[in-house]
Write a protein that holds these residues in place. Structure first.
Motif, PDB file in Angstrom:
ATOM      1  N   ALA A 235      -3.569  -0.725  -3.397  1.00 54.94           N
ATOM      2  CA  ALA A 235      -2.347  -0.944  -4.175  1.00 54.94           C
ATOM      3  C   ALA A 235      -2.623  -1.373  -5.604  1.00 54.94           C
ATOM      4  CB  ALA A 235      -1.401  -1.949  -3.496  1.00 54.94           C
TER       5      ALA A 235
ATOM      6  N   THR B 127      -2.896  -5.254  -6.338  1.00 55.77           N
ATOM      7  CA  THR B 127      -3.495  -5.664  -5.079  1.00 55.77           C
ATOM      8  C   THR B 127      -3.523  -7.177  -4.944  1.00 55.77           C
ATOM      9  OG1 THR B 127      -5.351  -5.204  -3.585  1.00 55.77           O
ATOM     10  CG2 THR B 127      -5.927  -5.866  -5.818  1.00 55.77           C
TER      11      THR B 127
ATOM     12  N   ASP C  36      -4.254   3.909  -5.419  1.00 54.21           N
ATOM     13  CA  ASP C  36      -3.539   4.574  -4.328  1.00 54.21           C
ATOM     14  C   ASP C  36      -3.181   6.013  -4.693  1.00 54.21           C
ATOM     15  OD1 ASP C  36      -3.744   2.227  -2.961  1.00 54.21           O
ATOM     16  OD2 ASP C  36      -1.607   1.991  -2.553  1.00 54.21           O
TER      17      ASP C  36
ATOM     18  N   SER D 154       0.833  -1.207   0.000  1.00 56.34           N
ATOM     19  CA  SER D 154       0.000   0.000   0.000  1.00 56.34           C
ATOM     20  C   SER D 154       0.863   1.250   0.000  1.00 56.34           C
ATOM     21  CB  SER D 154      -0.908   0.010   1.236  1.00 56.34           C
ATOM     22  OG  SER D 154      -1.779  -1.091   1.241  1.00 56.34           O
TER      23      SER D 154
ATOM     24  N   THR E   6      -2.932   1.869   7.157  1.00 53.06           N
ATOM     25  CA  THR E   6      -3.889   0.930   6.572  1.00 53.06           C
ATOM     26  C   THR E   6      -3.496  -0.486   6.960  1.00 53.06           C
ATOM     27  OG1 THR E   6      -4.868   0.078   4.525  1.00 53.06           O
ATOM     28  CG2 THR E   6      -2.586   0.817   4.396  1.00 53.06           C
TER      29      THR E   6
ATOM     30  N   GLY F 137      -5.900   1.903   0.610  1.00 48.78           N
ATOM     31  CA  GLY F 137      -4.598   1.349   0.271  1.00 48.78           C
ATOM     32  C   GLY F 137      -4.649   0.032  -0.474  1.00 48.78           C
TER      33      GLY F 137
ATOM     34  N   ARG G 221      -4.501  -3.087   5.013  1.00 46.49           N
ATOM     35  CA  ARG G 221      -4.634  -3.928   3.827  1.00 46.49           C
ATOM     36  C   ARG G 221      -3.414  -4.810   3.531  1.00 46.49           C
ATOM     37  NH1 ARG G 221      -8.596  -3.090   5.417  1.00 46.49           N
ATOM     38  NH2 ARG G 221     -10.270  -1.748   4.663  1.00 46.49           N
TER      39      ARG G 221
ATOM     40  N   GLN H 254       4.854  -0.966  -5.470  1.00 51.13           N
ATOM     41  CA  GLN H 254       3.625  -1.756  -5.588  1.00 51.13           C
ATOM     42  C   GLN H 254       3.408  -2.190  -7.034  1.00 51.13           C
ATOM     43  OE1 GLN H 254       0.116   1.596  -6.042  1.00 51.13           O
ATOM     44  NE2 GLN H 254       0.792   1.070  -3.979  1.00 51.13           N
TER      45      GLN H 254
END
Length: 406
Positions: free
Chosen positions: A298, A226, A303, A218, A323, A296, A325, A223
């Protein structure tokens, strides 16, 4: 356990595994542990299991835990005065598992005859006979209601994070207007459905695990997408005076919520204006907020858009942003309820855990918490979310001893 995992920076993310799906493209997932899957199944009476799916079983178990935590006073409330407000993600049915029995009956190694497949599925019992029930948008609500005897005001919402925020809105409205005396809010779902996973992969949302470490990063410049997940969270809401009367200890004051539809072309500046209005309506200036629990995800673009939103609101304020996450993955409808539950821990522990794996932030305009938990008194938190379909939403919560309660 989740609080400890967050403070210790230990993700609950693992390599993707499914008995019916083989893939090299979906590398990691936030799976519900096998022992919890079994506990969830056992939480549903045997005769009712045919009506649910694994993720609705998770919701039943989460509801059971929340009711237990609510204390013995729950049983004194008439079941017609118990509200139920449920947010669920897209159904995992129909899916490959729906057709598994029919395909198996046709035998392995045979060339697929779609006429024979159709006949096997529809005429010879090869299709799960409860498919339509499993696919209903109120399946989770129905099963939780039946198992836990909630017969009061109710609503079933879909999909994603905004569904959970709307469920909180509906529960608060119901309590304030006397439609129920206590409310159970449940968020549940799973992204573990092949077509759903494939869709997110094609859209470029998912991590390709370029670093080989299975990490969701995040707000980090490294990154690459997700990591989706699954699970369920349930919270009990009630008026503060009622909680005090029955001897319960409120953990968090739910102050307000807002949902901003993405269909109106609302950019970060417009969304920031709506969030700022909510803060001011609750007597909190943008420099007085205690902390932000950001989304977050990602996923590419998400983001950076969230950073633009938060920078518009809080640039130069020094308000800490974190966050969870990277620990949970992206859970959809359960996400805002995860954060609201964790807010109680933040208040009681006077601690805001760091963003795991954050080494090189995408922006230096915000006070991202990194390197370890931050010890400080925090009296309010703002949770911010954006669905994959573009709907933005936020939840404002306070420490219960800072105001006159809800």
């Amino acid at each position: 356990p989740l609080w400890d995992a967050w403070t210790d920076g230990k993700p609950a993310i693992s390599p993707y595994l499914d008995p019916l799906v083989s893939t090299r493209r979906i590398t990691h997932f936030g799976h519900v542990p096998a022992e919890v899957v079994e506990q969830s199944r056992e939480a549903v009476p045997h005769r009712q299991r045919k009506y649910g799916t694994p993720y609705t079983f998770n919701a039943v178990l989460a509801a059971q835990d929340a009711i237990t935590e609510a204390g013995p006073g729950w049983a004194t409330i008439d079941d017609h005065r118990r509200g139920l407000f449920v947010a669920q993600d897209n159904s995992t049915t129909p899916s490959i598992g729906t057709f598994a029995r029919g395909l198996t009956q046709l035998g392995e190694g045979r060339e697929i005859d779609f006429g024979a497949v159709t006949n096997e599925l529809l005429m010879n019992g090869g299709l799960d006979p409860f498919t339509i029930i499993h696919a209903l948008n109120n399946n989770t609500l129905a099963l939780v209601s039946i198992v836990h005897e909630l017969r009061g005001d109710c609503a079933a919402l879909v999909q994603g994070e905004s569904a959970a925020v709307t469920a909180l809105q509906r529960a608060k409205f119901s309590l304030r207007n006397g439609h129920c005396d206590i409310a159970l809010v449940v968020g549940a779902g799973s992204y573990n459905e092949p077509l759903t996973l494939a869709g997110h992969y094609r859209l470029g949302h998912l991590s390709k695990d370029a670093g080989g470490d299975g990490q969701l990063r995040s707000f980090d410049s490294a990154q690459d997408g997700t990591i989706l997940s699954e699970g369920a969270v349930a919270l009990v809401l009630e008026r503060s005076r009622d909680a005090t009367t029955r001897g319960a200890t409120p953990l968090v004051e739910l102050c307000d919520t807002v949902v901003v539809s993405g269909s109106r072309g609302a950019g970060p500046a417009h969304v920031a204006g709506r969030y700022e209005g909510m803060l001011h309506q609750n007597g909190i200036g943008t420099e007085q907020l205690g902390a932000v629990l950001a989304d977050g995800k990602a996923a590419p673009g998400y983001d950076t858009t969230e950073i633009e939103l938060l920078t518009t609101l809080f640039k130069g304020s020094g308000i800490p942003v974190s966050t969870v996450r990277p620990i949970t993955g992206t859970p959809g409808a359960a996400g805002p309820l995860v954060d609201l539950a964790l807010a109680g821990q933040i208040f009681s522990e006077d601690t805001l855990p760091a963003i795991a794996h954050l080494g090189d932030p995408l922006s230096d305009q915000l006070e991202f918490v990194q390197g370890g938990p931050r010890k400080q008194r925090i009296d309010s938190v703002l949770g911010t979310y954006t669905n994959f379909n573009g709907i933005s939403s936020a939840v404002l919560a306070k420490r219960t001893d800072t105001a006159g309660a809800v």
